[in-house]
Write a protein that holds these residues in place. Sequence first.
Motif, PDB file in Angstrom:
ATOM      1  N   PRO A 287      -5.413  -3.347  -0.745  1.00 28.04           N
ATOM      2  CA  PRO A 287      -5.076  -1.948  -1.039  1.00 28.04           C
ATOM      3  C   PRO A 287      -5.379  -1.579  -2.491  1.00 28.04           C
ATOM      4  O   PRO A 287      -5.667  -2.436  -3.328  1.00 28.04           O
ATOM      5  N   ALA A 288      -5.279  -0.310  -2.795  1.00 23.90           N
ATOM      6  CA  ALA A 288      -5.527   0.151  -4.159  1.00 23.90           C
ATOM      7  C   ALA A 288      -4.541  -0.471  -5.132  1.00 23.90           C
ATOM      8  O   ALA A 288      -3.388  -0.761  -4.791  1.00 23.90           O
TER       9      ALA A 288
ATOM     10  N   GLU B 280       0.831  -1.206   0.000  1.00 28.29           N
ATOM     11  CA  GLU B 280       0.000   0.000   0.000  1.00 28.29           C
ATOM     12  C   GLU B 280       0.861   1.250   0.000  1.00 28.29           C
ATOM     13  O   GLU B 280       0.516   2.261  -0.608  1.00 28.29           O
ATOM     14  N   ASN B 281       2.007   1.178   0.677  1.00 19.07           N
ATOM     15  CA  ASN B 281       2.896   2.331   0.742  1.00 19.07           C
ATOM     16  C   ASN B 281       3.745   2.481  -0.507  1.00 19.07           C
ATOM     17  O   ASN B 281       4.390   3.509  -0.710  1.00 19.07           O
ATOM     18  N   SER B 282       3.756   1.450  -1.350  1.00 21.18           N
ATOM     19  CA  SER B 282       4.581   1.493  -2.552  1.00 21.18           C
ATOM     20  C   SER B 282       3.975   2.432  -3.580  1.00 21.18           C
ATOM     21  O   SER B 282       2.760   2.605  -3.670  1.00 21.18           O
ATOM     22  N   ALA B 283       4.847   3.036  -4.373  1.00 23.56           N
ATOM     23  CA  ALA B 283       4.380   3.898  -5.458  1.00 23.56           C
ATOM     24  C   ALA B 283       4.133   3.103  -6.724  1.00 23.56           C
ATOM     25  O   ALA B 283       3.998   3.659  -7.794  1.00 23.56           O
ATOM     26  N   SER B 284       4.097   1.772  -6.617  1.00 24.27           N
ATOM     27  CA  SER B 284       3.973   0.938  -7.812  1.00 24.27           C
ATOM     28  C   SER B 284       2.612   1.093  -8.458  1.00 24.27           C
ATOM     29  O   SER B 284       1.606   1.365  -7.803  1.00 24.27           O
ATOM     30  N   ARG B 285       2.587   0.923  -9.771  1.00 22.50           N
ATOM     31  CA  ARG B 285       1.345   1.008 -10.546  1.00 22.50           C
ATOM     32  C   ARG B 285       0.473  -0.204 -10.286  1.00 22.50           C
ATOM     33  O   ARG B 285      -0.745  -0.123 -10.288  1.00 22.50           O
ATOM     34  N   LEU B 286       1.101  -1.357 -10.049  1.00 20.00           N
ATOM     35  CA  LEU B 286       0.379  -2.600  -9.827  1.00 20.00           C
ATOM     36  C   LEU B 286       1.063  -3.387  -8.718  1.00 20.00           C
ATOM     37  O   LEU B 286       2.291  -3.518  -8.700  1.00 20.00           O
ATOM     38  N   ASN B 287       0.275  -3.929  -7.789  1.00 17.09           N
ATOM     39  CA  ASN B 287       0.785  -4.792  -6.733  1.00 17.09           C
ATOM     40  C   ASN B 287       0.148  -6.162  -6.860  1.00 17.09           C
ATOM     41  O   ASN B 287      -1.064  -6.267  -7.082  1.00 17.09           O
ATOM     42  N   VAL B 288       0.955  -7.213  -6.710  1.00 18.08           N
ATOM     43  CA  VAL B 288       0.462  -8.583  -6.752  1.00 18.08           C
ATOM     44  C   VAL B 288       1.008  -9.329  -5.539  1.00 18.08           C
ATOM     45  O   VAL B 288       2.220  -9.313  -5.297  1.00 18.08           O
TER      46      VAL B 288
ATOM     47  N   VAL C 237      -8.818 -15.519  -6.057  1.00 16.52           N
ATOM     48  CA  VAL C 237      -8.309 -14.209  -6.480  1.00 16.52           C
ATOM     49  C   VAL C 237      -9.244 -13.127  -5.975  1.00 16.52           C
ATOM     50  O   VAL C 237     -10.470 -13.257  -6.076  1.00 16.52           O
ATOM     51  N   GLN C 238      -8.676 -12.056  -5.429  1.00 17.20           N
ATOM     52  CA  GLN C 238      -9.453 -10.860  -5.116  1.00 17.20           C
ATOM     53  C   GLN C 238      -8.597  -9.647  -5.476  1.00 17.20           C
ATOM     54  O   GLN C 238      -7.367  -9.709  -5.463  1.00 17.20           O
ATOM     55  N   PHE C 239      -9.260  -8.544  -5.829  1.00 12.91           N
ATOM     56  CA  PHE C 239      -8.492  -7.370  -6.241  1.00 12.91           C
ATOM     57  C   PHE C 239      -9.316  -6.108  -6.040  1.00 12.91           C
ATOM     58  O   PHE C 239     -10.556  -6.128  -6.033  1.00 12.91           O
TER      59      PHE C 239
END
Length: 470
Positions: A196-197, A159-167, A259-261
């Motif tokens: 998280p987003a 959540e704290n990452s500036a990444s565009r996508l988290n997996v 899977v959830q997102f």
Amino acid sequence: MRAYVGLTRRMRALRHLGELTGWCSIAFLIFVTLFVPAGPAMADKRVALVIGNAAYQHATLLSSSLEDVRIVAAALQTVGFTLSGGAALVDLDRSGLDRAIQQFGRDSADADVAFVYYAGHAVQFHGSSFLVPVDAAVSKEADLESQTLHVGLLLQQLENSASRLNVLVLDACHSNPFEGHGLDGLEPGLAPVHTPANTLVSFAAQPDTAVPVTSDANNLFAMTLGQTIQRPGADVFTIFNELGLAVKRRTAGAQQPFVQFSPIGGRFVFVAAAPAARASTAVASPPSTLPRERAVLYDEDVTDPKGKHYEGTVVWRTEESKASSAQAANRVLRADIEIPERKLRLVLVLRRNSDPSMPASHLAELTFSVPSDFAGGGIGNVPGMLMKSSEQARGTPLAGLAVKVTNGSFLVGLSNVDADRQRNLQLLQQRSWIDIPLVYDNSRRGILAIGKGASGDHAFADVLAAWDEH
């Protein structure tokens, strides 16, 4: 007709390379570490944290976790990820787990894609999930706080990452590892999590469901994940949906990944789409004036340990390919294979690769055509290609990686490592037969053996000489 040696010997040769519901971990790693299929769709920064805990001191051992993380780490590196910590991290105690996650937070702070894979034990208690380090000795509720890691802390790093996508992938849906240790209230499997987003979360099984600790179940999820994330052109949602469907099908519904997102903007693919196969290759017949050499399809048969074999033909020729946006014009080798009794046709095109985004020396395009009532249901997987000196000899695999492009269409990229390239070309030039292992949609196996004959020898000599000139 030449004497039939029997499918058993051939399947033994394949099992020597190893296979499990497709191709085995060992062979998969050989392929996956040598070739990056169809070039990752990059210009983005990709960082992955891969953790495998196996040598538990106070809980059930999970030896398969070590193989799982090797498979997944190799696949992630293949599609352009940098591994936090420099490699897959194994057998982490609590302090090691904390350090790894903190380092990952720093490494992924400016990443476009952050990927976490954990294989090992985890437990669910009162609706929360906890990752279990190898030194955890849980016998009371307070031990969960001090000796394990709440999954929410890992999600917080994402959540704290500036990444565009988290997996986040948790391959940790095993039975209670602390059975009989005095802690009551542990629930099976994992609990759904706050997502998280821009984040996708996947479990190896449905929430609240434990998967028996067997090598089949554990390795299957990791191997299927490693293969699906390398599917050219498939977006992240398609990849995890296909992962779930494949595991469900291969376990007859006993294991169904979850899977959830949260909403994810844009379309992300791990690997760029491969060049589209020519529509005409699956239907065009070779000229009748060209010589036909021998081809044989060997199929497994549960009623006959020797299996069944079906005679066929192959027509070899060379062609001049036209330039495309991805490939320069060059001479290609083409084989048209027909197995009349099975109504199976294959067009095999072997070309020298000139696309710099695909780190492969040569590409083999395989396009199958089978009838709607084909006994195997269809061609589900082509694990690779092997070369051999005679029809009865054991094959030697070409170094490279096979990926499925579309139904009935596969791409085999040969390694561009100098030693591998030289060895592959030597095998292609000197060996007289090609074996193409097949896995059908119904999970049965077959081998398509293709003889060069005089016309094939001539075609190979012609095309290899043309490639040497460039």
